[in-house]
Design a protein around this motif. Structure first.
Motif, PDB file in Angstrom:
ATOM      1  N   PRO A 160       0.815  -1.220   0.000  1.00 57.04           N
ATOM      2  CA  PRO A 160       0.000   0.000   0.000  1.00 57.04           C
ATOM      3  C   PRO A 160       0.847   1.267   0.000  1.00 57.04           C
ATOM      4  O   PRO A 160       2.016   1.250   0.399  1.00 57.04           O
ATOM      5  CB  PRO A 160      -0.789  -0.117   1.301  1.00 57.04           C
ATOM      6  N   THR A 161       0.252   2.359  -0.442  1.00 57.93           N
ATOM      7  CA  THR A 161       0.910   3.652  -0.359  1.00 57.93           C
ATOM      8  C   THR A 161       0.820   4.181   1.069  1.00 57.93           C
ATOM      9  O   THR A 161       0.200   3.562   1.945  1.00 57.93           O
ATOM     10  CB  THR A 161       0.306   4.648  -1.360  1.00 57.93           C
ATOM     11  N   PHE A 162       1.421   5.354   1.328  1.00 55.64           N
ATOM     12  CA  PHE A 162       1.531   5.842   2.703  1.00 55.64           C
ATOM     13  C   PHE A 162       0.498   6.902   3.070  1.00 55.64           C
ATOM     14  O   PHE A 162       0.186   7.079   4.247  1.00 55.64           O
ATOM     15  CB  PHE A 162       2.937   6.404   2.958  1.00 55.64           C
ATOM     16  N   SER A 163      -0.032   7.646   2.109  1.00 56.57           N
ATOM     17  CA  SER A 163      -0.957   8.744   2.413  1.00 56.57           C
ATOM     18  C   SER A 163      -2.247   8.199   3.006  1.00 56.57           C
ATOM     19  O   SER A 163      -2.914   7.365   2.379  1.00 56.57           O
ATOM     20  CB  SER A 163      -1.270   9.544   1.150  1.00 56.57           C
ATOM     21  N   TRP A 170      -5.146   0.659   6.268  1.00 53.22           N
ATOM     22  CA  TRP A 170      -5.949   0.682   7.486  1.00 53.22           C
ATOM     23  C   TRP A 170      -7.192  -0.206   7.385  1.00 53.22           C
ATOM     24  O   TRP A 170      -7.758  -0.581   8.406  1.00 53.22           O
ATOM     25  CB  TRP A 170      -6.354   2.117   7.822  1.00 53.22           C
ATOM     26  N   VAL A 171      -7.616  -0.537   6.179  1.00 51.64           N
ATOM     27  CA  VAL A 171      -8.868  -1.285   6.034  1.00 51.64           C
ATOM     28  C   VAL A 171      -8.669  -2.728   5.561  1.00 51.64           C
ATOM     29  O   VAL A 171      -9.641  -3.479   5.484  1.00 51.64           O
ATOM     30  CB  VAL A 171      -9.829  -0.574   5.050  1.00 51.64           C
ATOM     31  N   LEU A 200      -0.167   0.414  13.111  1.00 50.24           N
ATOM     32  CA  LEU A 200      -0.407  -0.274  11.846  1.00 50.24           C
ATOM     33  C   LEU A 200       0.663  -1.345  11.602  1.00 50.24           C
ATOM     34  O   LEU A 200       0.353  -2.473  11.201  1.00 50.24           O
ATOM     35  CB  LEU A 200      -0.428   0.741  10.704  1.00 50.24           C
ATOM     36  N   ILE A 201       1.904  -0.992  11.826  1.00 42.78           N
ATOM     37  CA  ILE A 201       2.993  -1.956  11.649  1.00 42.78           C
ATOM     38  C   ILE A 201       2.793  -3.157  12.570  1.00 42.78           C
ATOM     39  O   ILE A 201       2.930  -4.319  12.156  1.00 42.78           O
ATOM     40  CB  ILE A 201       4.350  -1.286  11.908  1.00 42.78           C
ATOM     41  N   GLU A 205       2.423  -7.097  11.570  1.00 42.17           N
ATOM     42  CA  GLU A 205       3.374  -8.048  12.142  1.00 42.17           C
ATOM     43  C   GLU A 205       2.632  -9.169  12.859  1.00 42.17           C
ATOM     44  O   GLU A 205       3.004 -10.349  12.754  1.00 42.17           O
ATOM     45  CB  GLU A 205       4.324  -7.331  13.092  1.00 42.17           C
ATOM     46  N   GLN A 206       1.562  -8.801  13.577  1.00 44.23           N
ATOM     47  CA  GLN A 206       0.763  -9.815  14.265  1.00 44.23           C
ATOM     48  C   GLN A 206       0.036 -10.713  13.268  1.00 44.23           C
ATOM     49  O   GLN A 206      -0.078 -11.933  13.469  1.00 44.23           O
ATOM     50  CB  GLN A 206      -0.251  -9.130  15.194  1.00 44.23           C
TER      51      GLN A 206
END
Length: 349
Positions: A160-163, A170-171, A200-201, A205-206
């Motif tokens: 995904p992009t960062f903006s 997030w979804v 988010l990271i 990771e989880q």
């Protein structure tokens, strides 16, 4: 012997600048690296790094080459912009941020029809920089590759992009978790260097810890990562064009400028069916991908890095003395000195 400084402010710089470094070495010349505090140290033991302005000045490169949006104006040499992606018009804007002039560059090395004409107009108007259509040096690593290693089952790359207004990150966690548990697919998840939200990271990771067929890696290694997968799942990131260069399909969630070269969806619930379509692409999709990538990248013969070095030579010998003075950029220059001091104090060995 010519010397060049490769300027890296984010991890993506390595896959962009290393083909250029290979061409520099092939010609019997030298290259050294400058790493910003924002860039992890991914240098190999045989790659030379400079640590201070004094070392840079002593090295005295004929050009400082960067794929980011800025470079230190007080570093020696011609300042060369080689870009960190293609113009994608991520947002619904009249002009892509790709074409924003920041007053740092002597040379812009453009990639093809999607970038050269607009930059040429800007150069004719501003007259303090030159345009050379060289192709993107990163694409040199995409040619003359051996066959990809055999995979027992499909692998999906999610990048995904960062903006936050554009990113799907997030979804998508629950959707990817469900697909990982119900489909015979492997997953690689990578983040843009600017996608740094710790919550988010931790979520992804989880997810990787819970699902043995999901691998979360912080850094995307360009063609090396692309060759490990069969489909890209994305949103509106410029990485889309790069991935399409491999002739593999891309599924996007709410892409801001969709076209026939993408399988674009509107809700996460459509992801599984879209990936199934991507794993069995139609002839029409394949043709659209080729047309779209040719529009962005006109040079795919493995000689783009050579074109960048030839552009530098031509500028120095034929154009540099005819250029107007660059904008004063006084406040920006002050901020650059502050950033330089921050990098020196945080030396990221």
């Amino acid at each position: 012997m010519k010397r060049y400084l490769l300027f890296a402010s984010h991890s993506y710089a390595f896959s962009i600048l290393r083909p250029l470094q290979e061409e520099i070495f092939r010609r019997g010349d030298e290259a050294a690296w400058w790493l910003e505090y924002s860039c992890p140290n991914l240098l190999m033991p045989d790659e030379k790094r400079l640590h201070s302005l004094k070392e840079v000045r002593q090295y005295n490169p004929i050009a400082t080459i960067a794929p980011g949006n800025w470079v230190y104006p007080f570093f020696p040499g011609v300042k060369v912009e080689v870009f960190h992606g293609y113009p994608m018009r991520k947002r619904i804007e009249a002009v892509d941020d790709h074409f924003t002039l920041r007053g740092w560059w002597d040379i812009y090395c453009t990639q093809g029809p999607s970038s050269t004409p607009f930059f040429t107009e800007l150069a004719e108007k501003e007259k303090y920089f030159a345009i050379y259509e060289t192709g993107w040096c990163k694409i040199d690593s995409f040619v003359n590759l051996p066959p990809e290693p055999h995979r027992d089952r499909p692998c999906i790359l999610y990048a995904p992009t960062f903006s936050k207004g554009l990113s799907s990150a997030w979804v998508m966690p629950q959707t990817i978790r469900n697909l990982a548990l119900t489909h015979d697919w492997d997953w690689i998840i990578t983040f843009h260097p600017l996608l740094t939200d710790p919550i988010l990271i931790n979520t992804y990771e989880q997810l990787a810890n819970d699902c043995p067929n999901v691998h979360f890696q912080r850094i995307n290694e360009g063609i090396k990562t692309f060759r490990q997968s069969d489909v890209l799942l994305c949103d509106s990131s410029s990485i889309i064009v790069e991935y399409l260069m491999t002739d593999k399909p891309v599924v996007t969630l709410r892409n801001t400028h969709p076209g026939p070269y993408l399988i674009n969806i509107q809700t996460p619930d459509e992801t599984g069916e879209a990936i199934e379509r991507a794993l069995n692409p139609s002839d029409a999709l394949r043709v659209a991908i080729k047309e779209y990538t040719s529009y962005h990248e006109a040079h795919r013969d493995g000689k783009n890095s050579a074109g960048v070095l030839e552009a530098i030579d031509d500028f120095i010998h034929n154009k540099q003395r005819t250029m107007r003075r660059k904008p004063a950029n006084t406040w920006r220059k002050i901020k650059m000195y502050i950033r330089y001091l921050k990098t020196i104090l945080s030396d990221n060995d």
